[in-house]
Design a protein around this motif. Structure first.
Motif, short mmCIF file in Angstrom:
data_model
loop_
_atom_site.label_atom_id
_atom_site.label_comp_id
_atom_site.label_asym_id
_atom_site.label_seq_id
_atom_site.Cartn_x
_atom_site.Cartn_y
_atom_site.Cartn_z
N HIS A 131 0.76 -1.25 -0.09
CA HIS A 131 0.11 -0.02 0.12
C HIS A 131 0.92 1.39 0.07
O HIS A 131 1.05 1.87 1.11
N PHE A 132 1.49 1.48 -1.24
CA PHE A 132 2.36 2.68 -1.15
C PHE A 132 3.54 2.93 -0.48
O PHE A 132 4.03 3.88 -0.51
N ASN A 175 -2.59 -2.57 -3.40
CA ASN A 175 -3.64 -1.57 -3.36
C ASN A 175 -3.39 -0.44 -4.34
O ASN A 175 -2.25 0.11 -4.31
N GLU A 176 -4.55 -0.23 -5.19
CA GLU A 176 -4.42 0.82 -6.30
C GLU A 176 -2.81 1.00 -6.90
O GLU A 176 -2.29 2.13 -6.70
N ASN A 305 -11.92 -0.14 -5.24
CA ASN A 305 -12.08 0.90 -4.51
C ASN A 305 -12.82 2.16 -5.42
O ASN A 305 -12.29 2.23 -6.62
N TYR A 307 -14.14 6.25 -5.37
CA TYR A 307 -14.42 7.56 -4.69
C TYR A 307 -15.13 8.31 -5.78
O TYR A 307 -15.95 9.34 -5.26
N ARG A 345 -12.35 17.13 0.07
CA ARG A 345 -11.49 16.37 -0.98
C ARG A 345 -11.24 16.98 -2.18
O ARG A 345 -10.22 16.60 -2.93
N TRP A 347 -13.35 16.04 -4.61
CA TRP A 347 -14.11 14.99 -5.29
C TRP A 347 -15.15 14.97 -5.63
O TRP A 347 -15.85 15.32 -4.73
N GLU A 374 -13.01 -0.21 -0.99
CA GLU A 374 -12.87 1.20 -0.46
C GLU A 374 -14.07 2.09 -0.96
O GLU A 374 -14.20 1.81 -2.05
N TRP A 424 -13.68 3.00 3.54
CA TRP A 424 -12.49 3.39 3.89
C TRP A 424 -12.88 4.68 5.24
O TRP A 424 -13.49 5.65 4.41
N SER A 431 -3.91 10.56 6.13
CA SER A 431 -4.09 10.54 4.53
C SER A 431 -2.76 11.16 3.67
O SER A 431 -3.10 12.07 2.95
N TRP A 432 -1.95 10.33 3.83
CA TRP A 432 -0.60 10.84 3.08
C TRP A 432 -0.32 12.40 3.02
O TRP A 432 -0.31 12.72 4.37
N ASN A 434 -2.25 14.66 2.68
CA ASN A 434 -3.27 15.33 3.52
C ASN A 434 -3.24 15.22 5.10
O ASN A 434 -4.17 15.70 5.58
N TYR A 440 -12.12 10.29 7.70
CA TYR A 440 -12.81 9.01 7.10
C TYR A 440 -13.48 8.21 8.00
O TYR A 440 -14.18 7.16 7.33
C1 BGP Z 1 -7.18 5.74 -1.45
C2 BGP Z 1 -6.18 4.88 -0.81
C3 BGP Z 1 -6.15 4.98 0.97
C4 BGP Z 1 -6.86 6.38 1.23
C5 BGP Z 1 -7.97 6.77 0.10
C6 BGP Z 1 -8.60 8.40 0.67
O1 BGP Z 1 -6.73 6.19 -2.55
O2 BGP Z 1 -6.15 3.43 -0.93
O3 BGP Z 1 -4.89 5.10 1.32
O4 BGP Z 1 -5.83 7.42 1.53
O5 BGP Z 1 -7.84 6.80 -1.13
O6 BGP Z 1 -7.82 9.37 0.06
P1 BGP Z 1 -7.14 10.34 0.50
O7 BGP Z 1 -6.32 9.85 2.01
O8 BGP Z 1 -6.06 10.95 -0.40
O9 BGP Z 1 -7.91 11.45 0.92
#
Ligand code: BGP
Length: 471
Positions: A131-132, A175-176, A305, A307, A345, A347, A374, A424, A431-432, A434, A440
């Motif tokens: 996962h990244f 993952n992704e 996943n 979103y 976000r 999105w 997710e 998720w 969140s990386w 963010n 979430y």
């Molecule tokens: C997906 C990832 C997760 C998670 C989620 C929400 O892309 O698998 O790791 O972080 O998105 O996105 P973010 O955290 O960037 O808001």
């Protein structure tokens, strides 16, 4: 209770027996203890040291939500919320501090405890391997750019199957996987912050190869569970039915969805993508036997996943001929007027997208067994919804989930082979870049109170959904 309120909750959307209700998380985002327990550094630890300003409020990965210390209590909360399953990832650098070679026994023991604790709570562990979070030592030799890393990944995967395969029956290789390629090698939102299409293609190709090698290892070892991959599928909608808009959406789909979906599920690359890469001179370096390996080692199970959708239109301006080559050479992004947004976000929210993905998988991918791995809504400043009783009333999250589940339900009625829904995420996490901006979780994590957990309204609501197998 007023007279008009129904005494018994009506179940309008009932899901198939045994539907997997749960949530997902990842190691770097939840564990904390980044420099403890013998863990090696990964690219997040390193990038944060170098450029803390790239992270919201300057918050890094060293502590995150402290799952490394609090996993017992957290798993009890999952049980309280009626979870059937929970997906987490193993931190490669916690198991192998250098990415290869010496196994860190303390790290291995940690995941043993997590798995046992989940099973004791009646929760099935779904385990993801990547996962990244590339171990820094391997990034220093090029990360996914370097073919040797594919083999290091396969041995790491094999170790995990041997260590935990007696109890873990749902495995995921990645993952992704498109995110490390696009984030790290095209759009500058992941380390190593390179912009180079050729490298992005090589990285993606190596990830696909590593998926096939891990699947090969799992089968060779006689794994008696299922092995899958988790992909972020973003349906590509054209602005209009004009042939140029439709073409733009097909190309975007080939780049961002079919690039991984086709090889992982069908064992082959989409012709459209191969043609473009060939014509533009960006085919990856391959070795003899690779394509056969990919062909013969497809996944059993697909995690989806979802979103947001991707809306595109035909290009309106030609890119500068000297500008770096990007997928956007073939399409422009399209901002549909009046689209529903999660502004926190940035999105779009388009619930029907989840149905379109499921029907596509049903019709074009052999109706492979799948689940929503997710889906969720990140919201900033949730503290303002906290009541006097201490509970965050996240009604927006409940309706977000409901509206998506209605479409999942409809896809099931039309024959989609979808087995579960994971939100998720379980508890607010990092969140990386963010960091802790958007939350979430079903459970809030109060960073000012040493990470104190409180269940949000959505958590209690989801518990009922899991109990009733519907809502
Ligand atoms: C997906 C990832 C997760 C998670 C989620 C929400 O892309 O698998 O790791 O972080 O998105 O996105 P973010 O955290 O960037 O808001």
């Amino acid at each position: 209770m007023s007279k008009t309120e129904p005494q018994l909750e009506q179940i309008q959307y009932r899901f198939p027996n045994g539907f997997w209700w749960g949530s997902a998380a990842s190691a770097t985002q939840t564990e904390g203890a980044a420099a403890e327990g013998g863990k090696g550094k990964n690219i997040w630890d390193h990038w944060y040291e170098k450029e803390p300003n790239r992270f919201f409020d300057g918050v890094g990965p060293e502590k995150t939500s402290r799952f490394y210390e609090t996993y017992r209590e957290d798993i009890q909360l999952m049980k309280e919320l009626g979870h059937h399953s929970f997906r987490f990832s193993i931190s490669w650098a916690r198991l192998f501090p250098d990415g290869k070679g010496r196994l860190n026994k303390e790290g291995a023991a940690f995941y043993n405890r997590v798995i046992d604790e989940l099973l004791a709570a009646g929760i099935e562990p779904f385990v993801n391997l990547y996962h990244f979070d590339m171990p820094l030592a391997l990034q220093q030799i090029g990360g996914w750019e370097n073919r040797q890393v594919v083999d290091h990944f396969a041995s790491y995967a094999e170790t995990c199957f041997r260590l935990y395969g007696d109890r873990v029956k749902k495995w995921f290789t990645h993952n992704e996987p498109i995110v490390p390629a696009e984030g790290g090698y095209l759009y500058d939102f992941h380390y190593p912050n390179i912009v180079d299409f050729q490298k992005a293609v090589q990285v993606a190709y190596h990830e696909i190869l590593s998926n096939a090698k891990a699947v090969e290892a799992y089968r060779r070892l006689g794994g008696d569970g299922k092995i899958g991959i988790i992909l972020n599928l973003t349906p590509s909608y054209p602005r209009s039915q004009h042939p140029a808009d439709v073409r733009a959406s097909e190309i975007a789909d080939a780049f961002f969805n079919r690039s991984f979906l086709d090889p992982a599920v069908k064992g082959e690359f989409p012709q459209l993508l191969t043609d473009i890469l060939k014509e533009e001179g960006y085919l990856p370096v391959m070795e003899e036997g690779d394509l056969e390996l990919i062909k013969n080692h497809t996944v059993d199970l697909l995690g989806i996943n979802y979103y947001q959708p991707r809306r595109v239109k035909a290009k309106e301006h030609l890119p500068h001929p000297d500008a770096p080559f990007m997928p956007e050479r073939f399409f422009d992004h399209y901002e549909m007027p009046g689209r529903k947004m999660n502004r926190h976000r940035g999105w779009e929210i388009y619930e029907k997208g989840i149905y379109d993905i499921l029907i596509n998988v049903k019709e074009n991918y052999g109706n492979i067994e799948c689940f929503i791995s997710e889906n969720g809504m990140g919201v900033e400043g949730e503290e303002r919804f906290r009541g006097e009783d201490g509970m965050i009333r996240d009604d927006y999250r409940i309706s977000f989930i409901k509206e998506h589940l209605k479409w999942v339900h409809r896809a099931i009625q039309e024959g989609a082979n979808v087995k579960g829904y994971h939100l998720w995420t379980f508890m607010d996490n990092w969140s990386w870049t963010n960091a802790y901006k958007n939350r979430y979780g079903f459970v809030s994590v109060n960073l000012d109170k040493n990470g104190e957990r409180t269940i949000k309204k959505s958590g209690y609501w989801f518990k009922k959904v899991a109990e009733n197998n519907g809502f």
